[in-house]
Design an enzyme around this catalytic site. Structure first.
Site, short mmCIF file in Angstrom:
data_model
loop_
_atom_site.label_atom_id
_atom_site.label_comp_id
_atom_site.label_asym_id
_atom_site.label_seq_id
_atom_site.Cartn_x
_atom_site.Cartn_y
_atom_site.Cartn_z
N THR A 148 0.86 -1.19 0.00
CA THR A 148 0.00 0.00 0.00
C THR A 148 0.89 1.23 0.00
OG1 THR A 148 -1.91 -0.97 1.14
CG2 THR A 148 -1.60 1.35 1.44
N ASP A 156 -3.48 4.83 -2.58
CA ASP A 156 -3.63 4.11 -3.84
C ASP A 156 -4.83 3.18 -3.72
OD1 ASP A 156 -2.29 2.30 -2.03
OD2 ASP A 156 -1.89 1.03 -3.76
N ARG A 177 -4.78 -0.38 -4.87
CA ARG A 177 -4.46 -1.79 -5.14
C ARG A 177 -4.56 -2.61 -3.87
NH1 ARG A 177 0.88 -3.53 -8.41
NH2 ARG A 177 -0.50 -2.88 -10.10
N LYS A 216 -9.31 2.74 0.33
CA LYS A 216 -8.48 2.70 1.54
C LYS A 216 -8.65 3.94 2.41
CE LYS A 216 -5.01 -0.05 -0.86
NZ LYS A 216 -3.58 -0.21 -1.21
N GLY A 251 -2.23 -2.25 5.57
CA GLY A 251 -2.17 -3.49 6.36
C GLY A 251 -3.21 -4.49 5.89
N SER A 280 4.10 -0.01 2.02
CA SER A 280 5.30 -0.51 1.35
C SER A 280 5.89 0.51 0.38
CB SER A 280 4.97 -1.80 0.60
OG SER A 280 3.90 -1.58 -0.31
#
Length: 278
Positions: free
Chosen positions: A48, A64, A66, A80, A94, A176
């Site tokens: 994320t 984002d 994804r 999100k 997470g 990430s």
């Protein structure tokens, strides 16, 4: 049989009552896991990029879209950015299920608090409750949050880790792809930015995460929180990965697949005026 050691003096008594973590069961657990051929649970890497900036009279969050399931992309356009109260929103990284349930629980608690006190909940109240709950579960709830809001004391931006620790920052990133996003924010953030400039900055930071991190991708969602109008989520604010072309689909001609039998049709009543309802 293990012999019980009697304390010889007051130092031995003090040592036995000192407390602390005991490692006595570590070898036992390793032995049982080896004998039963059990692989201990490991943390799954999740991908994320989320970020937020604090402005003079507003907070802007971005994320984002994804959702990953190990090495696979489970959803290209998930959401999100989570609602907690009219004046408090958060972006989550997470485990998706943990984030969904944790934010819904906090939304419920803040609504009950608002009804009990007759006032809008303050941002520090949400942070305190989230921090205490996550600390209680010792990091086993996979919630990494960038939480922002505007209350009677002004705009606030917090970073909340899965173990319950919190930071109050003017700008922050998590996930990430946070390093790529942080590079943009550190070089271009200015506390005197307007809301439009803040939206462009967080969108650029998320784009950096999308293009430089395999765990991030999809589109860019933005949330603007002000004291007057509360929070507004701008879904798919940017689409940096829009599909340029689509393969032409041609239907198979009738007769391509042979029909072996139609016995079931004798048991079916075909009606022409069937109305499909949601």
């Amino acid at each position: 049989m293990v012999a019980v050691q009697e304390p010889q003096d007051y130092l031995d008594v003090l040592e036995s009552q000192r407390g602390g973590f005991s490692f006595e069961n570590c070898k036992r657990n390793a032995y049982l896991a080896a004998q039963a051929n059990i692989k201990p649970p490991t943390a799954m890497k999740s991908g994320t990029t989320i970020c937020g900036v604090q402005l003079k009279d507003a907070v802007v969050l971005a994320a984002d879209t994804r959702a990953t399931e190990g090495p696979m992309v489970a959803d290209k356009n998930c959401e999100k950015l989570h609602y907690i109260a009219k004046n408090v929103f958060c972006a989550g990284a997470g485990t998706a299920a943990d984030l969904e349930h944790t934010t819904q629980l906090m939304e419920s608690q803040m609504e009950l608090l608002k009804m009990a006190t007759g006032t809008q909940p303050r941002v520090c109240t949400v942070v305190r409750r989230l921090s205490q709950m996550l600390f209680k579960y010792q990091g086993y709830i996979g919630c990494a949050l960038v939480l922002g809001g505007v209350d009677c004391t002004g705009p606030h931006l917090y970073q909340i880790y899965p173990h319950g620790s919190t930071d109050k920052l003017p700008f922050t990133t998590m996930g990430s792809g946070s390093l790529a996003a942080m590079a943009i924010l550190e070089s271009e953030y200015n506390e005197n930015m307007s809301i439009e400039e803040g939206k462009k900055l967080v969108a650029k930071a998320i784009r950096a995460g999308i293009f430089n991190d395999l765990g991030s991708g999809g589109n860019v969602d933005v949330c603007v929180i002000t004291k007057e109008s509360g929070g507004t989520i701008l879904r798919n604010y940017e689409k940096p990965n829009e599909r340029k072309f689509k393969a032409q689909y041609k239907g198979f001609p009738i007769g391509t697949t042979p029909v072996l039998k139609q016995d079931i049709m004798n048991l079916v009543t075909v009606e022409d005026d069937v109305v499909m309802r949601d």
